[in-house]
Design a protein around this motif. Structure first.
Motif, PDB file in Angstrom:
ATOM      1  N   VAL A 189      24.866  54.035  47.753  1.00  0.00           N
ATOM      2  CA  VAL A 189      25.672  52.798  47.711  1.00  0.00           C
ATOM      3  C   VAL A 189      27.140  53.157  47.491  1.00  0.00           C
ATOM      4  O   VAL A 189      27.469  53.957  46.617  1.00  0.00           O
ATOM      5  CB  VAL A 189      25.185  51.884  46.560  1.00  0.00           C
ATOM      6  CG1 VAL A 189      26.081  50.655  46.447  1.00  0.00           C
ATOM      7  CG2 VAL A 189      23.745  51.471  46.781  1.00  0.00           C
ATOM      8  N   CYS A 212      30.183  47.226  47.350  1.00  0.00           N
ATOM      9  CA  CYS A 212      29.017  46.417  46.978  1.00  0.00           C
ATOM     10  C   CYS A 212      29.437  45.147  46.229  1.00  0.00           C
ATOM     11  O   CYS A 212      30.268  45.201  45.322  1.00  0.00           O
ATOM     12  CB  CYS A 212      28.086  47.263  46.107  1.00  0.00           C
ATOM     13  SG  CYS A 212      26.641  46.347  45.551  1.00  0.00           S
ATOM     14  N   ILE A 213      28.859  44.020  46.601  1.00  0.00           N
ATOM     15  CA  ILE A 213      29.181  42.756  45.930  1.00  0.00           C
ATOM     16  C   ILE A 213      28.013  42.273  45.062  1.00  0.00           C
ATOM     17  O   ILE A 213      28.039  41.171  44.533  1.00  0.00           O
ATOM     18  CB  ILE A 213      29.564  41.660  46.960  1.00  0.00           C
ATOM     19  CG1 ILE A 213      28.424  41.438  47.967  1.00  0.00           C
ATOM     20  CG2 ILE A 213      30.871  42.002  47.674  1.00  0.00           C
ATOM     21  CD1 ILE A 213      28.569  40.193  48.829  1.00  0.00           C
ATOM     22  N   GLY A 214      26.985  43.090  44.970  1.00  0.00           N
ATOM     23  CA  GLY A 214      25.850  42.753  44.097  1.00  0.00           C
ATOM     24  C   GLY A 214      25.013  41.588  44.600  1.00  0.00           C
ATOM     25  O   GLY A 214      24.351  40.913  43.816  1.00  0.00           O
ATOM     26  N   CYS A 215      24.963  41.375  45.917  1.00  0.00           N
ATOM     27  CA  CYS A 215      24.268  40.198  46.464  1.00  0.00           C
ATOM     28  C   CYS A 215      22.741  40.315  46.379  1.00  0.00           C
ATOM     29  O   CYS A 215      22.034  39.312  46.426  1.00  0.00           O
ATOM     30  CB  CYS A 215      24.682  39.971  47.915  1.00  0.00           C
ATOM     31  SG  CYS A 215      24.158  41.298  49.022  1.00  0.00           S
ATOM     32  N   GLY A 216      22.222  41.534  46.305  1.00  0.00           N
ATOM     33  CA  GLY A 216      20.777  41.725  46.163  1.00  0.00           C
ATOM     34  C   GLY A 216      19.989  41.652  47.463  1.00  0.00           C
ATOM     35  O   GLY A 216      18.753  41.734  47.440  1.00  0.00           O
ATOM     36  N   ILE A 217      20.664  41.547  48.598  1.00  0.00           N
ATOM     37  CA  ILE A 217      19.931  41.494  49.884  1.00  0.00           C
ATOM     38  C   ILE A 217      19.142  42.791  50.087  1.00  0.00           C
ATOM     39  O   ILE A 217      18.015  42.777  50.580  1.00  0.00           O
ATOM     40  CB  ILE A 217      20.923  41.233  51.049  1.00  0.00           C
ATOM     41  CG1 ILE A 217      21.402  39.783  50.984  1.00  0.00           C
ATOM     42  CG2 ILE A 217      20.296  41.535  52.408  1.00  0.00           C
ATOM     43  CD1 ILE A 217      22.476  39.406  51.965  1.00  0.00           C
ATOM     44  N   CYS A 218      19.721  43.902  49.669  1.00  0.00           N
ATOM     45  CA  CYS A 218      19.032  45.196  49.794  1.00  0.00           C
ATOM     46  C   CYS A 218      17.742  45.201  48.963  1.00  0.00           C
ATOM     47  O   CYS A 218      16.733  45.773  49.379  1.00  0.00           O
ATOM     48  CB  CYS A 218      19.952  46.325  49.358  1.00  0.00           C
ATOM     49  SG  CYS A 218      20.650  46.068  47.726  1.00  0.00           S
ATOM     50  N   VAL A 258      19.875  45.675  41.380  1.00  0.00           N
ATOM     51  CA  VAL A 258      21.299  45.408  41.121  1.00  0.00           C
ATOM     52  C   VAL A 258      21.533  45.505  39.623  1.00  0.00           C
ATOM     53  O   VAL A 258      20.875  44.826  38.826  1.00  0.00           O
ATOM     54  CB  VAL A 258      21.715  44.014  41.657  1.00  0.00           C
ATOM     55  CG1 VAL A 258      23.160  43.698  41.261  1.00  0.00           C
ATOM     56  CG2 VAL A 258      21.566  43.964  43.169  1.00  0.00           C
ATOM     57  N   ALA A 302      24.473  47.702  43.376  1.00  0.00           N
ATOM     58  CA  ALA A 302      23.105  48.177  43.616  1.00  0.00           C
ATOM     59  C   ALA A 302      22.968  49.635  43.178  1.00  0.00           C
ATOM     60  O   ALA A 302      23.898  50.431  43.343  1.00  0.00           O
ATOM     61  CB  ALA A 302      22.762  48.029  45.086  1.00  0.00           C
ATOM     62  N   CYS A 332      22.196  45.518  54.571  1.00  0.00           N
ATOM     63  CA  CYS A 332      23.391  45.265  53.752  1.00  0.00           C
ATOM     64  C   CYS A 332      24.493  44.627  54.601  1.00  0.00           C
ATOM     65  O   CYS A 332      24.936  45.199  55.591  1.00  0.00           O
ATOM     66  CB  CYS A 332      23.901  46.567  53.139  1.00  0.00           C
ATOM     67  SG  CYS A 332      25.465  46.320  52.279  1.00  0.00           S
ATOM     68  N   PRO A 333      24.945  43.428  54.219  1.00  0.00           N
ATOM     69  CA  PRO A 333      25.955  42.755  55.041  1.00  0.00           C
ATOM     70  C   PRO A 333      27.370  43.263  54.797  1.00  0.00           C
ATOM     71  O   PRO A 333      28.296  42.879  55.503  1.00  0.00           O
ATOM     72  CB  PRO A 333      25.828  41.289  54.584  1.00  0.00           C
ATOM     73  CG  PRO A 333      25.358  41.365  53.175  1.00  0.00           C
ATOM     74  CD  PRO A 333      24.531  42.611  53.065  1.00  0.00           C
ATOM     75  N   GLU A 334      27.548  44.104  53.776  1.00  0.00           N
ATOM     76  CA  GLU A 334      28.898  44.546  53.406  1.00  0.00           C
ATOM     77  C   GLU A 334      29.190  45.983  53.838  1.00  0.00           C
ATOM     78  O   GLU A 334      30.211  46.545  53.446  1.00  0.00           O
ATOM     79  CB  GLU A 334      29.072  44.425  51.880  1.00  0.00           C
ATOM     80  CG  GLU A 334      28.921  43.011  51.345  1.00  0.00           C
ATOM     81  CD  GLU A 334      30.002  42.084  51.876  1.00  0.00           C
ATOM     82  OE1 GLU A 334      31.162  42.519  51.986  1.00  0.00           O
ATOM     83  OE2 GLU A 334      29.665  40.927  52.196  1.00  0.00           O
ATOM     84  N   ALA A 353      27.914  48.513  52.712  1.00  0.00           N
ATOM     85  CA  ALA A 353      28.077  49.227  51.439  1.00  0.00           C
ATOM     86  C   ALA A 353      27.052  50.341  51.269  1.00  0.00           C
ATOM     87  O   ALA A 353      27.085  51.060  50.280  1.00  0.00           O
ATOM     88  CB  ALA A 353      27.960  48.241  50.279  1.00  0.00           C
ATOM     89  N   ILE A 354      26.103  50.446  52.209  1.00  0.00           N
ATOM     90  CA  ILE A 354      25.101  51.516  52.088  1.00  0.00           C
ATOM     91  C   ILE A 354      25.275  52.471  53.255  1.00  0.00           C
ATOM     92  O   ILE A 354      25.324  52.059  54.421  1.00  0.00           O
ATOM     93  CB  ILE A 354      23.663  50.957  52.065  1.00  0.00           C
ATOM     94  CG1 ILE A 354      23.501  50.032  50.844  1.00  0.00           C
ATOM     95  CG2 ILE A 354      22.645  52.097  52.018  1.00  0.00           C
ATOM     96  CD1 ILE A 354      22.136  49.399  50.710  1.00  0.00           C
TER      97      ILE A 354
END
Ligand code: SF4
Ligand code: SF4
Length: 409
Positions: free
Chosen positions: A336, A341-347, A360, A370, A387-389, A391-392
């Protein structure tokens, strides 16, 4: 829907047409030309197993992996989708619907299609969205890895599928092209479970080959005008490849994709399983372009780009088994980038492992991010895919990077 009969693909002919823009008329001309080079739409659809008539229910299946704009090169470009719709309509095929099962089952297909520009293109042609929000179990006793699938409702009802795939990289299977794009026929919430059940790249590829033998799209059209290289299938970098490619054989089509980006087709598990399980073949490729028939070398010279960033190492084909001590040196794993990372938890939702291999973590100071539990991680890369950002990313050892030949000098 196609039967489960296990037959060799109808043709290893692949049509390649240059197209360096998403300007609609140019894309339409390229798609029309490619299908003509392949033998013409009517002749393709009306021949062979599961022949389609003008009345048949046809599903147009673009790649709708995630809610992203078309310029990200993550999803099938609307201009390509529109060109295929126009081709079908002009040839009198009017019983059309479209759809796909996106990576995140919590997001409605329609929302994803809207963001990707596909809904607008479909609405303009009066092509409705099919039902991809519910699933039906279909048994497949002849499957090598999977003896049943939960397919999206509309896939089960359809007489035929036109697979409108995207030329992209993939962390688990190296590439995602025609063969892998059929995974979107599986009903959303069951896709994650499939990653846990078919945990390695090879076993997952066997399941995908079974799925291809079950749903058997009638025609595969690849959007390679702007492909995705690097950290695909969602977070990679757009890369102009300037081609539209069409085939009835998804393995042959993916193999040509491989050759154009200097990747050996035998390093792609979906190609290997695809050939072993009779989905198609790249043994006797018949590449046809506007300039006539081409050898692989001629096609590579004309359309290829060996600077394309894709995994080229041999690590997953067992070629280093005799020297096992080298395997840790070739390790790769998801990491990550906390700053993104915005901490959205989608992952976390995407992780198919029971108990989760990613979570997260709330920070006392600063923002949540995450964190991996690598002891549980099966390296399926679903988290990276969703991950939409962006970030991974995937961290590779020095040796793995050298073997991938991704060094820019
Ligand atoms: S890594 Fe990506 S998906 Fe996971 S919490 Fe961070 S931003 Fe969300
Ligand atoms: S953490 Fe990511 S790569 Fe590991 S098992 Fe979960 S989804 Fe797969």
């Amino acid at each position: 829907m196609a039967t489960e009969k296990n037959t060799i693909a109808v043709s290893s002919k692949v049509a390649v047409v240059r197209c360096d823009t998403y300007e609609e008329r140019s894309v339409e001309a390229a798609v029309f030309r490619a299908v003509e080079l392949l033998g013409g739409l009517e002749s393709i659809l009306s021949s062979g197993e599961k022949a389609l008539s003008r009345e048949s229910r046809i599903i147009m299946k673009p790649n709708l992996l995630a809610k992203t704009s078309p310029d990200k090169a993550c999803t099938t470009h609307p201009a390509v989708f529109k060109a295929v719709g126009s081709l079908l309509r002009k040839n009198g095929y009017n019983n059309l619907k479209y759809g796909d099962s996106p990576g995140n089952p919590m997001i409605k297909v329609e929302k994803v299609a809207e963001e990707c520009g596909i809904k607008e293109a479909a609405d303009a042609m009066d092509i409705p969205l099919g039902n991809f929000e519910s699933g039906i179990q279909v048994d497949f006793p002849k499957g090598r890895a999977a003896d049943r699938f939960i397919l999206c409702d509309e896939v089960v009802k359809a007489d035929g599928i036109i697979n409108i795939c995207k030329m992209k990289t993939h962390q688990l299977e190296r590439i995602t092209g025609a063969v892998k794009n059929t995974f979107g026929c599986v009903y959303g919430i069951n896709k994650g479970a499939s990653h846990a059940r078919f945990a390695t790249a090879e076993v997952f590829a066997k399941m995908i080959a079974d799925l291809n033998n079950l749903v058997k799209p009638k025609l595969h059209i690849m959007d390679g005008i702007v492909a995705m290289e690097g950290n695909g299938p969602q977070s990679g970098t757009p890369k102009a490849m300037n081609v539209i490619m069409v085939s009835q054989d998804p393995v042959a089509l993916d193999a040509v994709f491989c050759y154009l980006v200097d990747l050996k087709p035998e390093l792609v598990p979906t190609n290997v399983s695809g050939m072993e399980q009779g989905v198609g073949s790249w043994q006797n490729l018949n590449i046809i372009s506007e300039n006539g028939q081409m050898t692989i070398e001629e096609a590579v010279k004309e359309y290829g780009d060996r600077s394309f960033n894709v995994q080229r190492s041999t690590e997953y084909r067992g070629m280093l088994k005799p020297i096992r001590f080298l395997r840790p040196l070739l390790e790769k794993k998801p990491v990550v980038k906390t700053e993104r990372c915005i901490g959205c938890g989608i992952c976390v939702n995407a992780c198919p492992v029971e108990g989760k291999a990613i979570y997260v973590k709330k920070a006392k100071k600063g923002k949540p991010a995450a964190v991996y539990n690598y002891d549980r991680c099966i390296k399926c890369y679903c988290c990276q895919e969703m991950c939409p950002e962006e970030a991974i990313t995937v961290k590779k050892s020095l040796l793995a990077r050298i073997m991938d030949r991704n060094w820019k000098v």
